[in-house]
Design an enzyme around this catalytic site. Structure first.
Site, PDB file in Angstrom:
ATOM      1  N   LYS A  26       0.832  -1.204   0.000  1.00 50.90           N
ATOM      2  CA  LYS A  26       0.000   0.000   0.000  1.00 50.90           C
ATOM      3  C   LYS A  26       0.874   1.265   0.000  1.00 50.90           C
ATOM      4  O   LYS A  26       2.076   1.179   0.199  1.00 50.90           O
ATOM      5  CB  LYS A  26      -0.940  -0.015   1.218  1.00 50.90           C
ATOM      6  CG  LYS A  26      -1.815  -1.276   1.300  1.00 50.90           C
ATOM      7  CD  LYS A  26      -2.956  -1.249   0.293  1.00 50.90           C
ATOM      8  CE  LYS A  26      -3.493  -2.600  -0.098  1.00 50.90           C
ATOM      9  NZ  LYS A  26      -4.277  -3.363   0.837  1.00 50.90           N
TER      10      LYS A  26
HETATM   11  C1  LIG Z   1      -5.412  -4.306   1.092  1.00 47.03           C
HETATM   12  C2  LIG Z   1      -6.857  -4.122   1.040  1.00 47.03           C
HETATM   13  C3  LIG Z   1      -7.698  -4.509   2.102  1.00 47.03           C
HETATM   14  C4  LIG Z   1      -7.263  -5.353   3.252  1.00 47.03           C
HETATM   15  O1  LIG Z   1      -6.237  -4.889   3.993  1.00 47.03           O
HETATM   16  P1  LIG Z   1      -5.290  -5.893   4.821  1.00 47.03           P
HETATM   17  O2  LIG Z   1      -4.461  -4.932   5.616  1.00 47.03           O
HETATM   18  O3  LIG Z   1      -4.484  -6.670   3.850  1.00 47.03           O
HETATM   19  O4  LIG Z   1      -6.144  -6.727   5.682  1.00 47.03           O
HETATM   20  C5  LIG Z   1      -9.052  -4.212   2.003  1.00 47.03           C
HETATM   21  N1  LIG Z   1      -9.561  -3.576   0.941  1.00 47.03           N
HETATM   22  C6  LIG Z   1      -8.791  -3.203  -0.089  1.00 47.03           C
HETATM   23  C7  LIG Z   1      -9.403  -2.491  -1.243  1.00 47.03           C
HETATM   24  C8  LIG Z   1      -7.415  -3.476  -0.093  1.00 47.03           C
HETATM   25  O5  LIG Z   1      -6.677  -3.116  -1.143  1.00 47.03           O
END
Ligand SMILES: *Cc1c(COP(=O)(O)O)cnc(C)c1O
Length: 380
Positions: A183
């Protein structure tokens, strides 16, 4: 292995030093550094409450739970997103109800389809700012007000994105961010819930740590000897190691998002001349965090061949996303009853190209050259 990977972290000596300091402090779990991270993130968003948690999925789960969402309720959400969105609803006993995306160009949830799917069971709308491009929140807020629905923002793609001068994460009732490794802000695993609502924040804080009224940290400081349990809670705590990385990454966010923007601009110039592919979000008036760079292939292009061709040239690509309603598990839940025509068409043709702050302009030139080569071969 890859000449150009899909993403790369932007870690350097500063993250190492931050973790080092926490290790030497002797306090590893949720404590002072987490409090500081929460305060700084709240300041950054311009929001009252921020609660740091284990990951983005936990954040979404707590958001749903804090609104008393459960059996008999329906939550409208996109299918063209990560499966955690729908899972976080299903965990509570409520049903996710998928709405289509707006168009081939705007991959965010469609307000028109949201309204079509509202009924007496609907309790909330979960939006996801795809790629960091904000959803049409004016229309979605109108719908939410008209039918008295909550809005949960999945901001996993959108730290730093803005809509009408307001940060994504402040546009609904509750917002959830993820700090997973790929991210815009990464802590390995990690996430936060953000809200301006005092009651909701209080409940989420309790549920993050077993519904207990005091934390280990309070007891270690001599602030309390014991505790009561006043909610059914979870262990969704983050630790100070990750919060320390989060503080460094938050400092880098604006610069990193700017770098992403420059790279996307270059991609657009280079790919604009090509036939057989288009680039979604051509007409964006808001500020994006530029989390990913998806392109849309023409219907006559075989996507596997395209991705294979890039792979052979050392370029990693991905698909964001295989739609949730087409996964075996969700097909079984809904008995294959879902048709989302734009989502299904687009999901077959999307390819995500590499994008990360420290990518070089030469990398983009190379990728676009390889794509051009592939497309030219189609013509002969
Ligand atoms: C990464 C992501 C999540 C989940 O996050 P985690 O930290 O991996 O549990 C949820 N929604 C979207 C759109 C994502 O890209």
């Amino acid at each position: 292995m890859w000449k150009i990977p899909l993403f790369e972290t932007s870690f350097d000596k500063m993250e190492i030093e931050a973790v080092h300091n926490v290790i030497y402090s002797g306090w590893l779990t949720m404590g002072d550094i987490t409090k500081e991270f929460e305060n700084r993130f709240a300041e950054f968003l311009g929001i009252k409450h921020v609660i740091a948690v284990t990951n983005g999925t936990a954040a979404l789960h707590l958001a749903n739970k804090s609104l008393n969402i459960g059996k008999g309720d329906e939550i409208i959400c996109p299918s063209l997103t990560f499966v955690a969105g729908a899972n976080s609803i299903y965990y509570t006993g409520a049903m996710p109800v998928f709405a289509d995306i707006e168009s081939q160009d705007n991959l965010c949830i469609s307000p028109t389809d949201i309204e079509r799917k509202v009924n007496y069971r609907t309790k909330a709308i979960q939006v996801m700012h795809y790629g960091g491009y904000p959803c049409d929140m004016d229309k979605i807020n109108d719908i939410a007000q008209k039918y008295k629905l909550y809005i949960i923002e999945d901001c996993a793609h959108a730290p730093g994105s803005e809509y009408n001068g307001k940060k994504c994460g402040t546009l609904g009732d509750i917002a959830c961010f993820s700090f997973f490794s790929n991210k815009n802000m990464a802590t390995g695993e990690g996430g936060i819930v953000a809200t301006n609502n005092d009651e909701i924040a209080k409940k989420i804080r309790l549920m993050r740590s077993h519904g207990m009224t005091t934390l280990t940290w309070d007891r270690a400081r001599g602030h309390a000897f014991s505790y009561d349990v006043v909610e059914l809670g979870f262990n969704y705590r983050i630790d100070d190691l990750r919060s320390a990385i989060g503080l460094v990454q938050l400092n880098k966010l604006q610069t990193n998002n700017k770098k992403r923007e420059q790279l996307v601009k270059l991609y657009r110039i280079k790919l604009d001349e090509l036939n057989y592919c288009t680039i979604p979000f051509s007409n964006v008036l808001s500020i994006s965090s530029y989390h990913i760079f998806p392109i849309l292939l023409d219907r006559k292009i075989n996507r596997s061949e395209f991705m294979e061709y890039l792979k052979k040239r050392g370029i990693q690509t991905s698909i964001h996303y295989p739609p949730i309603h087409k996964f075996d598990y969700y097909c079984r839940i809904f008995k294959n009853n879902y048709i989302l025509s734009i989502t299904e068409d687009v999901a077959k043709r999307l390819v995500t190209l590499p994008l990360y702050p420290n990518m070089k302009t030469e990398d983009i030139y190379y990728i676009c050259e390889v794509i051009n080569e592939f497309l030219k071969n189609l013509e002969v």
